[in-house]
Design an enzyme around this catalytic site. Structure first.
Site, mmCIF file in Angstrom:
data_model
loop_
_atom_site.group_PDB
_atom_site.id
_atom_site.type_symbol
_atom_site.label_atom_id
_atom_site.label_comp_id
_atom_site.label_asym_id
_atom_site.label_seq_id
_atom_site.Cartn_x
_atom_site.Cartn_y
_atom_site.Cartn_z
ATOM 1 N N ASP A 1 0.865 -1.166 0.000
ATOM 2 C CA ASP A 1 0.000 0.000 0.000
ATOM 3 C C ASP A 1 0.915 1.232 0.000
ATOM 4 O O ASP A 1 2.144 1.123 0.063
ATOM 5 C CB ASP A 1 -0.949 -0.034 1.215
ATOM 6 C CG ASP A 1 -2.141 0.876 1.015
ATOM 7 O OD1 ASP A 1 -3.177 0.643 1.643
ATOM 8 O OD2 ASP A 1 -2.038 1.818 0.198
HETATM 9 C C1 GLC Z 1 -4.142 4.533 0.053
HETATM 10 C C2 GLC Z 1 -5.056 3.379 0.347
HETATM 11 C C3 GLC Z 1 -5.125 2.390 -0.781
HETATM 12 C C4 GLC Z 1 -4.947 3.119 -2.087
HETATM 13 C C5 GLC Z 1 -3.517 3.609 -2.131
HETATM 14 C C6 GLC Z 1 -3.213 4.390 -3.412
HETATM 15 O O1 GLC Z 1 -3.480 4.934 1.223
HETATM 16 O O2 GLC Z 1 -4.873 2.651 1.546
HETATM 17 O O3 GLC Z 1 -6.380 1.706 -0.658
HETATM 18 O O4 GLC Z 1 -5.218 2.268 -3.172
HETATM 19 O O5 GLC Z 1 -3.193 4.403 -1.000
HETATM 20 O O6 GLC Z 1 -3.904 5.607 -3.392
#
Ligand code: GLC
Length: 743
Positions: free
Chosen positions: A278
Site C-alpha cells: 500500500d
Molecule cells: C491509500 C489506500 C489504498 C490506495 C492507495 C493508493 O493509502 O490505503 O487503498 O489504493 O493508498 O492511493
C-alpha cells in the site's frame, strides 16, 4: 444462487479459459527471455511504483532511468502516452509502464460507494458499474485500479467501511468477484480492461476500536473463516493483483508478512498475480516498530514477496545493496519481476502500450443509466409508517425539500472520487424533484452542510414546512466524513441535523427522512420522529433521479443492509454472525428502570448493555418495500445431508401487497454444536427475485457440505456432523428455522 465454492469453481473456469486461450508457457517464455536480458537495476526498477508529477523533468528522468515499473495518479492521457513513449523508446529494453489509479466506484460517472453497491444484493449491477468505471478510466490511460476493497468490515466507526462490501464474508466475496469481472472482462488485453486489485490483504477491517491503521489480533482460524475467503474468491476469479494492508496482524505488518504473502497467497492458493504494497506501507514498517530503517524495511518486504513498492522508494534505494550483501536473493527479485512482467503481458502492454484516443468517453447515456439503476437498487427503506411513501402528489400540493444533503453534488459522491470529487454531471435530489411535472417544490435547506450548527436556517425551514403538504429532509454525512482516515467515535448525525428533524417533526407534517452517508448511523431517535426513512449510502452521480423515482413511486425500494446498524456507537463492533456466548441476552433491563439500591444480580447476568441492550437498530439484510412479502416454510430435499451430497432448499415467497417488487431472499444456516462455537447465523446464499403483486415465486438453493465447513484447530476447513438450523428469510433476524442433519 452461487455459493462460495461455486464462485471459486467459476473463477477457476475463467482462469483455465484464459490460460487455455493460448498455451500458458507462451507468456512465461517471453518473461524468461526478457528477464535473462535484464540487469539487476532494471529488475529493481520494475518493482518501483511512483506517483506522477506529470511531464516534469524529474518524472521523465525517472522513466528514462527505468525506475518506473508503474506510475499511479496520472490521468491525462496525453501525459500517459508521452511517459509511455519515453519508457518504450528511450530505455534499453522498452518495457512499458502500467498506469494505475484509485477508481473505487467510478471514474467520471460515479456509482454508489461500494457499501451502497453491496446494499443492492445484485452482483450484475455491481459488475456493470465496474465495467463503466473501467471503460472510462482506460480512456485516460489507466489500466490498473486499486479495487475491489474486500476487507470484511464489522465496525461502523471505521471510515473505510464505506469502501467495503460490509460485514459479511459471503456477500463480500460475491461482490468482490463481480467487481473483478467488471473491471477485467475475460480478456485483460482488451484496451478497456483494467487490472483489478484485491485489497487490503489482510485483516484491515479488524483495526482495534475501528480506528484506521490500528493494530489487529486475529486468530488464524478467524482469518480463514471470515477474512480470507473474499480474497481467495478474488484470486480464483483471476483478480490480476493484490495489495498489502497497512495493519499488523499479531504484531507483523502485512508488508512484511510471509505467512500471508507466501504461505497462503502463493503456496496455498497458487496465486500468480502481482502483489503491490500500500502507499508507503513498506516504509510504515519503521513506525510500526518492525523495521529499523528503510533498508531493513526493503529487506523484510522483499523477503515477504511484496513484488512492488508503492511510493516509499525502499526497493530502488536499497535492494541492490541487499542483494550484494546476500540479504535478499536475486531469485527473490526475479520472482517479483516475473509477476510484474506477467501483469504487463496479460494487459497486452507490450503489444499495445499506448492508450487510444477516444472521443467523449465519459458520461455516456448507458453509463448514467447504469449509475441510476445502481443508485435505485442501493436504497434501503428502513421505515414507512402508514405507507407514507411513495408520496402521492397527483392531486397537486407542495413538497418542502430541506436538509444539507438535498442539493450537494460533492457530498452525494461519497468518498474515493478522485476524478469527480466535485460532482460534475451529478443530479441532486432537489434538481431531480424540480424536474417532476406537476410537483411544486419549495426548497429551504435548513442547514448548509452536515456539520452546520447554525439555528437560523432551521427556523426558515420550519416556517416553510408549515405551508407545505409534506416534507422530505435530506440528512447524513458530508463525503469527507467517511473513507480513509475518517473514523468517528460518535455515529450520530453531525451538526444540528437532529435539531432540524425535531423542529420539522413538531410541525406535524408528513416527514420523510432520506439519509445519505458512508456508514451506518445511530439514527434511532430521528427515525422515531419521521414517518418514513430511506437510507442511501452515498449513491453517486445519479443519486438524485434515483431518489426522486423512489420517493414518488416510479421505483420500489429493494435494497437490504450489508451492515448492521447499532443503536449506539458503544455497541460496535456489532454484526449478525456473532457467537451466542454462554449467556446470551436475557432479561434485558434498561439502565433507567433499575430500582435504586437494586441488589447486584437482580437485573440478571447476561450479555447486553444496560443503556443499549444487545439488539441492533436495524439488522444485517434488513430492508422494506412498498409491498409486503410472505415466506413459506423452507422445503428440503431431505432432512439429512451426507458427505459428497447436496441438499436442495426451496421456499415460496408471496407478494401480499399491491406493487410488483423485488425481494432478496437470504439463506442462513447455523451449526448448533461444533468443536469450535459457531455463529448464530451465517449467510450461505441469496437470490433477488421479482415477485408480481399477488403472485408467488419459488427460490431454490443447493447446499453442499462445503457450505457448512469451518476451520479447525489443525487449520483444515471441513464440516462437522451434527444438527443444523436453516432459514430462508427477509433478513438476518427473521424467519423460523427448519432442521437437518449433516452426517
Ligand atoms: C491509500 C489506500 C489504498 C490506495 C492507495 C493508493 O493509502 O490505503 O487503498 O489504493 O493508498 O492511493
Amino acid at each position: 444462487m452461487k455459493h462460495l465454492k461455486e464462485l471459486l469453481a467459476v473463477g477457476m473456469g475463467a482462469l483455465l479459459l484464459a490460460s487455455c486461450a493460448k498455451p500458458k508457457d507462451a507468456t512465461e517464455a517471453k518473461i524468461d527471455r526478457l528477464l535473462s536480458q535484464m540487469t539487476l537495476e532494471e529488475k529493481i526498477g520494475q518493482m518501483n511504483q511512483i506517483s506522477s508529477t506529470g511531464l516534469s523533468d524529474d518524472m521523465k528522468g525517472q522513466v528514462r532511468a527505468g525506475l518506473a515499473g508503474s506510475i499511479l495518479n496520472e490521468v491525462d492521457v496525453d501525459v500517459v502516452n508521452e511517459l509511455q513513449r519515453i519508457a518504450v523508446e528511450e530505455t534499453r529494453l522498452g518495457i512499458p509502464i502500467v498506469f494505475a489509479r484509485d477508481v473505487i466506484h467510478g471514474f467520471k460517472t460515479i456509482m454508489p460507494i461500494p457499501l451502497g453497491q453491496a446494499a443492492t444484493w445484485n452482483p450484475a449491477v455491481v459488475e456493470a458499474g465496474a465495467r463503466v468505471a473501467a471503460d472510462e478510466a482506460s480512456a485516460a490511460g489507466v489500466r490498473w485500479t486499486f479495487s475491489p476493497m474486500i476487507d470484511v468490515s464489522r465496525d461502523p466507526r471505521w471510515g473505510r467501511i464505506a469502501e467495503s462490501y460490509g460485514e459479511d464474508t459471503y456477500l463480500s466475496a460475491v461482490m468482490g468477484v463481480a467487481t473483478v469481472r467488471g473491471y477485467q472482462t475475460d480478456n485483460l488485453a482488451d484496451p478497456t480492461a483494467v487490472a483489478a486489485c484485491a485489497k487490503h490483504f489482510c485483516g484491515y477491517g479488524v483495526a482495534e476500536g475501528g480506528r484506521d491503521y490500528n493494530t489487529t489480533w486475529i486468530p488464524e482460524i478467524q482469518l480463514r473463516d471470515v477474512y480470507f475467503p473474499p480474497f481467495q474468491a478474488a484470486a480464483e476469479a483471476g483478480c490480476a493483483t493484490f495489495m498489502c494492508s497497512f495493519n499488523d496482524i499479531d504484531g507483523v505488518p502485512s508488508s512484511g508478512n510471509s505467512f500471508l504473502n507466501v504461505d497462503v497467497l502463493r503456496r496455498e492458493w497458487g496465486y500468480d498475480g502481482m502483489l503491490v504494497s500500500d502507499w508507503e506501507s513498506i516504509a510504515n514498517m519503521i513506525p510500526h516498530g518492525y523495521c529499523a530503517d528503510l533498508k531493513d524495511a526493503a529487506c523484510k518486504a522483499a523477503n515477504a514477496a511484496v513484488d512492488m513498492d508503492m511510493a516509499s522508494y525502499a526497493y530502488v534505494s536499497h535492494l541492490k545493496e541487499l542483494v550484494a550483501e546476500g540479504q535478499v536473493s536475486e531469485r527473490a527479485i526475479d520472482e517479483a519481476v516475473r509477476n510484474v512482467l506477467r501483469l504487463k503481458f496479460r494487459l497486452g502492454l507490450f503489444d499495445n502500450p499506448y492508450a487510444p484516443k477516444r472521443d467523449n468517453p465519459y458520461y455516456k447515456e448507458e453509463a448514467l443509466q447504469t449509475a441510476r439503476q445502481a443508485a435505485v437498487e442501493s436504497a434501503v427503506l428502513l421505515k414507512n409508517e402508514g405507507n407514507t411513501l411513495p408520496l402521492d402528489f397527483n392531486r397537486g400540493g407542495s413538497l418542502l425539500v430541506t436538509g444539507p444533503l438535498a442539493d450537494s453534488p460533492r457530498d452525494q459522491m461519497g468518498t474515493w472520487c478522485f476524478d469527480n470529487a466535485g460532482g460534475d454531471h451529478a443530479v441532486t435530489p432537489l434538481q431531480a424533484l424540480r424536474q417532476v411535472d406537476g410537483l411544486r417544490v419549495v426548497y429551504e435547506p435548513g442547514l448548509t452542510y452536515s456539520r452546520d450548527r447554525s439555528q437560523a436556517g432551521i427556523r426558515r425551514a420550519v416556517r416553510a414546512a408549515r405551508s407545505a403538504d409534506a416534507v422530505v429532509c435530506f440528512v447524513g454525512e458530508e463525503a469527507i466524513l467517511s473513507g480513509e482516515g475518517k473514523c468517528r467515535a460518535d455515529l450520530s448525525l453531525p451538526g444540528a441535523q437532529s435539531e432540524l428533524i425535531e423542529a420539522l417533526a413538531a410541525t406535524g407534517k408528513p416527514l420523510v427522512l432520506v439519509v445519505m452517508a458512508g456508514r451506518p448511523l445511530t439514527i434511532g431517535a430521528e427515525a422515531q420522529l419521521a414517518d418514513a426513512v430511506l437510507f442511501q449510502f452515498h449513491a453517486g452521480t445519479m443519486a438524485g433521479p434515483a431518489l426522486a423515482d423512489l420517493l414518488l413511486g416510479a421505483a420500489v425500494p429493494s435494497g437490504k443492509l450489508p451492515v448492521t446498524f447499532p443503536t449506539m456507537a458503544g455497541q460496535a463492533p456489532i454484526y449478525y454472525a456473532h457467537k451466542n456466548t454462554g449467556r446470551p441476552p436475557m432479561g434485558v433491563t434498561h439502565i433507567d428502570s433499575i430500582p435504586v439500591g437494586a441488589p447486584q444480580f437482580s437485573v440478571g447476568a447476561s450479555s447486553y448493555y444496560l443503556d443499549a441492550g444487545a439488539a441492533p437498530l436495524f439488522p444485517f439484510g434488513y430492508g422494506l418495500s412498498y409491498t409486503t412479502f410472505e415466506y413459506g416454510k423452507p422445503r428440503l430435499s431431505s432432512d439429512r445431508l451426507t458427505e459428497g451430497g447436496t441438499l436442495t432448499v426451496a421456499c415460496d415467497i408471496t407478494n401480499t401487497g399491491s406493487r410488483d417488487a423485488y425481494e432478496t431472499a437470504q439463506l442462513y444456516t447455523r451449526d448448533l454444536v461444533a468443536s469450535h462455537c459457531q455463529p448464530v447465523r451465517l449467510l450461505r446464499g441469496f437470490e433477488k427475485v421479482l415477485v408480481p403483486a399477488g403472485e408467488t415465486r419459488t427460490v431454490t438453493f443447493t447446499l453442499t457440505p462445503d457450505d457448512l465447513a469451518f476451520c479447525h484447530a489443525d487449520m483444515r476447513t471441513y464440516a462437522e456432523p451434527g444438527e443444523f438450523h436453516l432459514w430462508v428469510s427477509t433478513d438476518s433476524q427473521s424467519g423460523t428455522p427448519v432442521s437437518f442433519e449433516y452426517e
